[in-house]
Design an enzyme around this catalytic site. Sequence first.
Site, short mmCIF file in Angstrom:
data_model
loop_
_atom_site.label_atom_id
_atom_site.label_comp_id
_atom_site.label_asym_id
_atom_site.label_seq_id
_atom_site.Cartn_x
_atom_site.Cartn_y
_atom_site.Cartn_z
N LYS A 10 -76.87 -100.07 22.45
CA LYS A 10 -75.76 -99.31 21.85
C LYS A 10 -75.40 -99.97 20.52
CE LYS A 10 -74.25 -98.83 26.57
NZ LYS A 10 -75.25 -99.43 27.40
N ASP A 21 -74.12 -98.21 6.31
CA ASP A 21 -74.54 -98.76 5.01
C ASP A 21 -75.15 -100.16 5.12
OD1 ASP A 21 -73.72 -96.45 3.82
OD2 ASP A 21 -71.93 -97.28 2.86
N HIS A 45 -66.58 -102.04 32.75
CA HIS A 45 -67.87 -101.75 32.12
C HIS A 45 -68.25 -102.78 31.06
CE1 HIS A 45 -70.98 -99.21 30.03
NE2 HIS A 45 -71.23 -98.89 31.28
#
Length: 523
Positions: free
Chosen positions: A179, A184, A419
Site C-alpha cells: 500500500k 511528485d 488493522h
Amino acid sequence: MNSRFGRIYPGVGVVLVVMLSLALSGCALPPLSDRPESQSIPAQQTASTRLGRAIAPLAAEHPGDSGIVFLQNAYDAFAARALLAEGADATLDVQYYIWQADITGILLLDVLYRAAERGVRVRLLLDDNGISGLDDILAALHTHPNIEVRLFNPFVVRSPKWIGYLTSFSRLNHRMHNKSFTADNQAAIIGGRNIADEYFGAGSGALFADLDVLAIGPVVNELSRDFDRYWASASAYPASAILPEPGAEDLAKVVETARECSASTEASQYVCAVSESEFLKNLLAGDLEFVWSPVSMVSDDPAKVLGEKTEKGLMSRQLAQAMGNPEHSITLVSPYFIPTKAGVEMFQKLERQGVQVRVLTNSLEANDVAMVHAGYAKYRKPLLEAGVQLFELRKVPGEEPVERSLQDNLMGSSSSSLHAKTFAVDGQRLFVGSFNFDPRSVHINTELGFVIESPELTQLMENHFEEQARVTAYEVVLDEDGDLQWIERNGDEEIRHSHDPGVGVLKRMMVSVFSFLPIEHLL
C-alpha cells in the site's frame, strides 16, 4: 463419471463440463509485449513543483534523513491522501491491495481523475483480488490520456472470479498486499490502510484501527524505485488487456457517478468531518511537524507471486536484518498474528535472554477472519508460558454517527477492529507497513514497509501501547491451573473471563475445529 452422474442428475454433467471449459479457456493471460514502459520522475526534476518547493527547504536542513508524520486518526489519513493528490503537479504513483467502490474509494478516484485533468500523470496499480465492482470504472479511467491502470496478478475470467482458482490456484493465491501513495516523488504515504470506508471512518460500520506514515526525504525515492519495479513486473497487466472495453461515454459516466457520490448526504457529512482533521488544520497553519531520522524501505520482490522468490528478495529477511537483534524489548502490533512454532521458539529464546515481548492482536470478537484467529489461538498458552505479555483488542459494539470523533491512538474507537501493523525494538527502531506477523505475509503475499530509526517515534508508539492496551484490550493470562483467562479492565473494575469474551459458544467451537485443519501455511 458420465454414466453415474448423467443418469441420476442429468444437469450436473453439463454444468461441470461448462465450468471446466470456462476455467480452461479463461486461465491464459494475455501477452505483455505491447505494454508501454514508464518510470518514476526523479525528485530533482520535480523540485520546482509546489510540493518540491515546500519540501526542499525542510530536507536541506536534514541531509540524509527522512521526515515522518504518524497518521493514526482515520480522518487525517484520508485528508493526507486527498491533499497529496490535490497538490501534485507532475505524477501520482498509487499502489493498493484493496480499493472499494464506496464513499472514500469513489472520492479518491475522483481526486486522481481531477489531477489527471490538470496534466498530472497518474499510474494506478491495484491487486486484482480487491477491486470488486470497479471493473467498468477502472476500464473507463484507463482511457484517460494521463491515467494508466494496471492490475496485479489478474483473474482472466471476471465473473465469477473464483473460477480462476480451479486451474490457477497456485498463482492466484499470491497477492500484492503493498500500500503506497506517492506524489511528485516528493511525499508519500505507506502503512496498513487499504482504500475503503472502514479504514477511513466513513459510513456507519465499524472502523479498522490502523496506522500510516507520511514521509518526505530520501526514502520517497526508494519507494518510487520500488513502485517502478512492481509496475514493470511480469504480474502487472494493463487494464485494457484484462477488463472489458469501455464505451465512448463511460468516462463521462464515471465522472457523473463521482459527482453524485460527493453530493450525497453521507459523503457530505464525511467531508465535513474530515475538514476538522487535526492534520489538515496543522498543514494549513504551517504547523505540521516532521520527525527527522534515518528511514529505510523494505519490500518483497514482485517475482514472489510467481514462485521466483529468493531469500535476498524476501521482505521478512530484509526486515529481520534492518531491525537487528533485540536486547531489551519488542512491542508488536499485528491484527493477524500467527507466530507458528518457529515464532514461539524465537519468543521463548528472547524471553530467556531477558527481552520483554509484548503483543497486541485482535480478540475473537474483533477479528474479521475467524479462521485466522484459529491459527493464532493454539499458540496462546505456549506464548504465555514463555513469558510473553499478550493483549487482545476488545470490540464494544455501538452505533456511532459518521461525524464520530476517532481516538488518536493505535487502538482506534471502541467499535474498532485492529488493522495496524507495527513493531518496535529496544525503544530505538520502529517498523510501519503492510506486513502481518503470519505465514501469508512471510511466504505468500508481497509486502512493503519502512524501518524508522527514531527513538522519539518508537517511544511514542510504545507509550500508546502502554497507555491504551490495558484500557481497550483484554490482557490474556494463565490462572493458577494453567488455564487461559481474559482480564477486562473498566476503570477500577476488573472482570475475568474464562473463555473468549463477547462471542457465543458456536463461534468458539467453530474456531476450535478450524485450529485442527492443516491450513496454517495458507493463513
